[in-house]
Design a protein around this motif. Structure first.
Motif, PDB file in Angstrom:
ATOM      1  N   GLU A   1     112.146  62.578   1.946  1.00  0.00           N
ATOM      2  CA  GLU A   1     112.815  61.579   1.112  1.00  0.00           C
ATOM      3  C   GLU A   1     113.779  60.720   1.929  1.00  0.00           C
ATOM      4  OE1 GLU A   1     114.632  63.206  -2.368  1.00  0.00           O
ATOM      5  OE2 GLU A   1     112.827  64.322  -2.938  1.00  0.00           O
ATOM      6  N   ALA A   2     114.411  61.323   2.916  1.00  0.00           N
ATOM      7  CA  ALA A   2     115.386  60.585   3.733  1.00  0.00           C
ATOM      8  C   ALA A   2     114.672  59.766   4.804  1.00  0.00           C
ATOM      9  CB  ALA A   2     116.348  61.559   4.392  1.00  0.00           C
ATOM     10  N   ARG A   3     115.222  58.614   5.101  1.00  0.00           N
ATOM     11  CA  ARG A   3     114.686  57.788   6.180  1.00  0.00           C
ATOM     12  C   ARG A   3     115.197  58.292   7.523  1.00  0.00           C
ATOM     13  NH1 ARG A   3     115.625  51.652   3.754  1.00  0.00           N
ATOM     14  NH2 ARG A   3     113.677  51.553   2.535  1.00  0.00           N
ATOM     15  N   ALA A   4     114.278  58.442   8.483  1.00  0.00           N
ATOM     16  CA  ALA A   4     114.686  58.869   9.824  1.00  0.00           C
ATOM     17  C   ALA A   4     115.482  57.768  10.513  1.00  0.00           C
ATOM     18  CB  ALA A   4     113.462  59.242  10.652  1.00  0.00           C
ATOM     19  N   VAL A   5     115.070  56.519  10.295  1.00  0.00           N
ATOM     20  CA  VAL A   5     115.818  55.345  10.747  1.00  0.00           C
ATOM     21  C   VAL A   5     115.929  54.425   9.543  1.00  0.00           C
ATOM     22  CG1 VAL A   5     115.837  53.343  12.295  1.00  0.00           C
ATOM     23  CG2 VAL A   5     115.000  55.547  13.134  1.00  0.00           C
ATOM     24  N   ASP A   6     117.151  53.987   9.240  1.00  0.00           N
ATOM     25  CA  ASP A   6     117.397  53.316   7.959  1.00  0.00           C
ATOM     26  C   ASP A   6     118.016  51.928   8.164  1.00  0.00           C
ATOM     27  OD1 ASP A   6     117.817  52.671   5.340  1.00  0.00           O
ATOM     28  OD2 ASP A   6     119.218  54.297   4.911  1.00  0.00           O
TER      29      ASP A   6
ATOM     30  N   SER B   1     119.996  62.832  13.591  1.00  0.00           N
ATOM     31  CA  SER B   1     120.610  61.588  13.094  1.00  0.00           C
ATOM     32  C   SER B   1     119.723  60.362  13.292  1.00  0.00           C
ATOM     33  CB  SER B   1     121.963  61.359  13.762  1.00  0.00           C
ATOM     34  OG  SER B   1     121.817  61.274  15.165  1.00  0.00           O
ATOM     35  N   GLY B   2     118.581  60.532  13.976  1.00  0.00           N
ATOM     36  CA  GLY B   2     117.650  59.420  14.163  1.00  0.00           C
ATOM     37  C   GLY B   2     117.660  58.815  15.547  1.00  0.00           C
TER      38      GLY B   2
END
Length: 234
Positions: free
Chosen positions: A20-25, A45-46
């Motif tokens: 669900e979370a973006r690795a890079v946002d 943290s990406g």
């Protein structure tokens, strides 16, 4: 004289299926030729994902990357060809991919072996040298392709503390020669000493960026303050 922009990233998003979370946002980032950028932040943290988006190992979900020239990548684990000598590891890609003359490739490889302090190991195989020496050969191998930008993904994290310094010294030498570099690192002292600019990432976002003095001596966000406090206690 204005230095040319060698990398421009606009609204970069990287999502993995099932997460669900973006690795890079929605990252926006650019850098100039000869600039040294350190990326710091907690695990997950990406940081590494961002590097892999730059060199194409990860396909971005959305956004635009403009890159002038090629990149060279140095990984946590050395990824040397075990059946090749140090010299052969360095010359393989220039000869096979760039169709460089073998003699010229070997001459360049000797220059790079000198640079990383391992000219005497040229005929040895990876199994015959230490972890720190393997990583220095990996740096020479990446440089042999004459990349526009060198990418370092936690290049010292798999090494014993006592041999970390020898790899960092090579990276400092590259920095003094104004090699364009992006360095993902947990080595705060190295980031402070070598970087022109430091990015702090968390949850796929660049939370803060600035000079080493701004990031380490005057952090603005509570998240960065907490991260630096934890690193100092470690």
């Amino acid at each position: 004289m204005e230095r040319e922009t060698v990398l421009e990233m606009k609204n970069i998003v990287k999502e993995y299926e099932g997460s669900e979370a973006r690795a890079v946002d929605n990252v926006n980032f650019s850098m100039k030729k000869g600039e040294i950028v350190a990326i710091i932040g907690p695990s997950g943290s990406g940081k590494s994902t961002l590097l892999r988006c730059i060199n194409g190992l990860n396909k971005v979900t959305s956004g635009e990357i403009k890159l002038k020239g090629d990149t060279g990548m140095v990984f946590q684990h050395f990824n040397l060809f075990p059946h090749m000598t140090c010299m052969e590891n360095i010359t393989y890609a220039p000869v096979k991919v760039k169709k460089k003359d073998r003699k010229a490739a070997e001459e360049k490889a000797m220059e790079l072996l000198d640079l990383v302090g391992l000219a005497n190991k040229k005929d040895m195989y990876p199994a015959q040298i230490s972890g720190g020496q393997k990583q220095r050969i990996a740096i020479a191998r990446a440089l042999a392709m004459e990349p526009e930008i060198m990418l370092f993904d936690e290049a010292t994290s798999a090494l014993d503390p006592e041999i970390t310094g020898e790899v960092l010294n090579v990276m400092k030498k590259l920095a003094r020669a104004h090699t364009t570099m992006i360095v993902v690192t947990h080595e705060m002292g190295f980031a402070r000493e070598v970087a022109d600019r430091v990015l702090f990432m968390d949850h796929g976002v660049i939370v803060e960026e600035g000079t080493p003095e701004e990031i380490f001596d005057n952090p603005k966000s509570e998240r960065l303050k907490a991260f630096l406090g934890a690193m100092l206690r470690a």
